[in-house]
Design an enzyme around this catalytic site. Structure first.
Site, PDB file in Angstrom:
ATOM      1  N   GLY A 106       0.809  -1.205  -0.170  1.00 45.46           N
ATOM      2  CA  GLY A 106       0.134  -0.070   0.014  1.00 45.46           C
ATOM      3  C   GLY A 106       1.027   1.324   0.087  1.00 45.46           C
ATOM      4  N   THR A 107       1.883   1.235   0.667  1.00 50.64           N
ATOM      5  CA  THR A 107       2.775   2.319   0.799  1.00 50.64           C
ATOM      6  C   THR A 107       3.408   2.928  -0.569  1.00 50.64           C
ATOM      7  OG1 THR A 107       3.282   1.918   3.191  1.00 50.64           O
ATOM      8  CG2 THR A 107       4.565   3.398   2.081  1.00 50.64           C
ATOM      9  N   THR A 153      12.339  -6.959 -10.638  1.00 53.34           N
ATOM     10  CA  THR A 153      11.810  -8.260 -11.260  1.00 53.34           C
ATOM     11  C   THR A 153      10.706  -8.640 -10.458  1.00 53.34           C
ATOM     12  OG1 THR A 153      14.203  -8.843 -11.262  1.00 53.34           O
ATOM     13  CG2 THR A 153      12.422 -10.819 -10.559  1.00 53.34           C
ATOM     14  N   CYS A 195       1.242   1.369  11.936  1.00 53.77           N
ATOM     15  CA  CYS A 195       2.437   2.028  11.374  1.00 53.77           C
ATOM     16  C   CYS A 195       3.177   2.866  12.542  1.00 53.77           C
ATOM     17  CB  CYS A 195       2.407   2.743  10.045  1.00 53.77           C
ATOM     18  SG  CYS A 195       1.831   1.746   8.908  1.00 53.77           S
TER      19      CYS A 195
HETATM   20  C1  LIG Z   1      -5.151   3.013   4.760  1.00 56.21           C
HETATM   21  C2  LIG Z   1      -3.704   2.283   4.456  1.00 56.21           C
HETATM   22  N1  LIG Z   1      -2.899   2.707   3.618  1.00 56.21           N
HETATM   23  C3  LIG Z   1      -1.958   2.439   3.663  1.00 56.21           C
HETATM   24  C4  LIG Z   1      -1.301   1.343   4.415  1.00 56.21           C
HETATM   25  C5  LIG Z   1       0.155   0.728   3.964  1.00 56.21           C
HETATM   26  O1  LIG Z   1       0.042  -0.453   3.348  1.00 56.21           O
HETATM   27  P1  LIG Z   1       1.364  -1.506   3.372  1.00 56.21           P
HETATM   28  O2  LIG Z   1       1.436  -1.998   4.880  1.00 56.21           O
HETATM   29  O3  LIG Z   1       0.945  -2.762   2.271  1.00 56.21           O
HETATM   30  O4  LIG Z   1       2.482  -0.476   2.997  1.00 56.21           O
HETATM   31  C6  LIG Z   1      -1.954   0.943   5.377  1.00 56.21           C
HETATM   32  C7  LIG Z   1      -1.534   0.091   6.532  1.00 56.21           C
HETATM   33  O5  LIG Z   1      -1.902  -0.134   7.398  1.00 56.21           O
HETATM   34  C8  LIG Z   1      -3.386   1.311   5.433  1.00 56.21           C
HETATM   35  O6  LIG Z   1      -4.252   1.079   6.548  1.00 56.21           O
END
Ligand SMILES: Cc1ncc(COP(=O)(O)O)c(C=O)c1O
Length: 386
Positions: A69-70, A242, A330
């Site tokens: 996600g990040t 990759t 996080c």
């Molecule tokens: C709304 C939201 N966006 C982004 C992320 C980040 O995703 P990732 O952990 O896959 O980097 C999170 C993770 O907690 C999330 O809840």
């Protein structure tokens, strides 16, 4: 045995998905190689892309695999910003809200500091919803300067759901691309990309019982982004490196199961949420359900408890065998007030006194009962300790 009620941080990997993943890891070969090993890997990757496209409601060419996600958020925000400003130097404005995940807030603030972007943080209502009237006004006033709008589909702390179609309808009047972080939403509510009007959408595997470290940016065919990672030109030359074919396969399986089981998941978590809310709100004075009347994810109960500090409460609950969190994982370990609650106009004390309980199909009514039984004395002790 400890009871896990932190599904919003990461959903435990599904046993079938784990089997798929471990088997896929035995496939050798780089998906870019032309020999038979490489082609086997490539086939696995492309079948996974197709499977994710079906689960998401997009064309398979719109799936760009990332590490999660990040990365997807960074690619969408920086990529759309640089692309659009490169085409038209007047487009220097990013519109978003401070209730976003740091995966969105931080790249936006980075662009503000290092690239001279102008950021408009939209006002947020007391129930956590973004003020869409304010969005409409910003777009009317500044349409020719806006590079992109980024608003999450569901909030990972409070569970508040954004009316994404309303957002894209407003932006479409000015042909402005909208990105949505759908990491918390995908697999927990209906999120069809084709119907959404979005230009880009971030998703990740570990929020749908897949492995950590694989995700995707769904990027509409009409949208272009400047790439952030340069190299071998994989993934439409947008994201070199990759490809993680085994991770993609596991993600695809997890996504398919999440969508297939979505109705059952919502029904089940809806009833757990009603039970949890009833128990907490009748047995603990000073408990406030954070999203009030706003539409929200059924798997998410977010509260503030007057007169305590989250870290004390989390410690006591952990000792009692319950894994919950204060908000975004996080930031766990760093005792900071929730930026989401602060954006909703809540005080620093309230933003330091929150608890997020999130659950899924494996959670039972007995788990919820046991949790509330532990929560009542834990709140009492945390209040005394404060
Ligand atoms: C709304 C939201 N966006 C982004 C992320 C980040 O995703 P990732 O952990 O896959 O980097 C999170 C993770 O907690 C999330 O809840």
């Amino acid at each position: 045995m400890a009871i896990y009620l932190d599904y919003a941080a990461s959903v435990p990997i599904n046993a079938e998905v784990l089997a798929t993943f471990t088997e896929a890891l035995t496939v050798s070969g780089n998906a870019s190689s032309t020999h038979s090993f490489g082609q086997t890997s490539r086939m696995m990757l492309e079948e996974s892309r197709e499977q994710i496209a079906l689960a998401v409601g997009c064309d398979r060419s719109e799936v760009i695999f990332t590490s999660g996600g990040t990365e997807s958020d960074n690619l969408a925000i920086k990529g759309l910003f640089w692309q659009r400003r490169g085409e038209d130097s007047a487009r220097n404005v990013i519109v978003s809200a401070y209730t976003e995940h740091h995966g969105v807030i931080d790249p936006i603030e980075w662009l503000e500091t290092h690239e001279g972007a102008e950021v408009i943080w939209l006002p947020v209502l007391e129930n956590g919803q973004v003020d869409l009237k304010a969005l409409e006004n910003v777009l009317l006033d500044r349409a020719n300067e806006v590079a992109l709008v980024s608003l999450m589909w569901a909030n990972n702390e409070t569970g508040v759901i954004t009316d994404i179609q309303a957002v894209t309808a407003l932006a479409a009047k000015h042909k402005i691309p909208v990105h949505s972080d759908a990491v918390a939403a995908f697999g927990h509510m209906s999120t069809n990309f084709a119907d959404s009007g979005l230009a880009a959408m971030s998703i990740t595997a570990h929020k749908v019982a897949g492995p950590v470290g694989v995700g995707a940016l769904i990027l509409s065919r009409a949208s272009k982004v400047t790439s952030l990672i340069h190299g071998g030109g994989q993934e439409r030359s947008v994201r070199s490196g990759t490809m993680n074919a085994a991770g993609a396969k596991a993600f695809a399986h997890a996504a398919e199961l999440a969508v297939k089981n979505l109705d059952q998941h919502i029904r089940h978590t809806d009833s757990l949420l009603a039970k949890l809310r009833e128990s907490i709100e009748t047995s603990i004075a000073g408990a406030r359900f954070s999203r009030a009347d706003a539409p929200g994810l059924s798997m998410n109960a977010h509260y503030t408890f007057e007169g305590l500090k989250s870290d004390g409460l989390l410690f006591l609950l952990d000792q009692a065998g319950f894994a919950v969190s204060a908000g975004s994982a996080c930031q766990a370990g760093v005792a900071r007030a929730s930026h989401v609650l602060l954006a909703m106009g809540r005080s620093e004390d309230e933003a330091n006194a929150c608890l997020r309980i999130t659950f899924g199909l494996e959670t039972t009514a007995a788990d919820i009962d046991a949790f509330v039984q532990a929560l009542v004395p834990a709140v009492e002790s945390a209040r005394q300790a404060n």
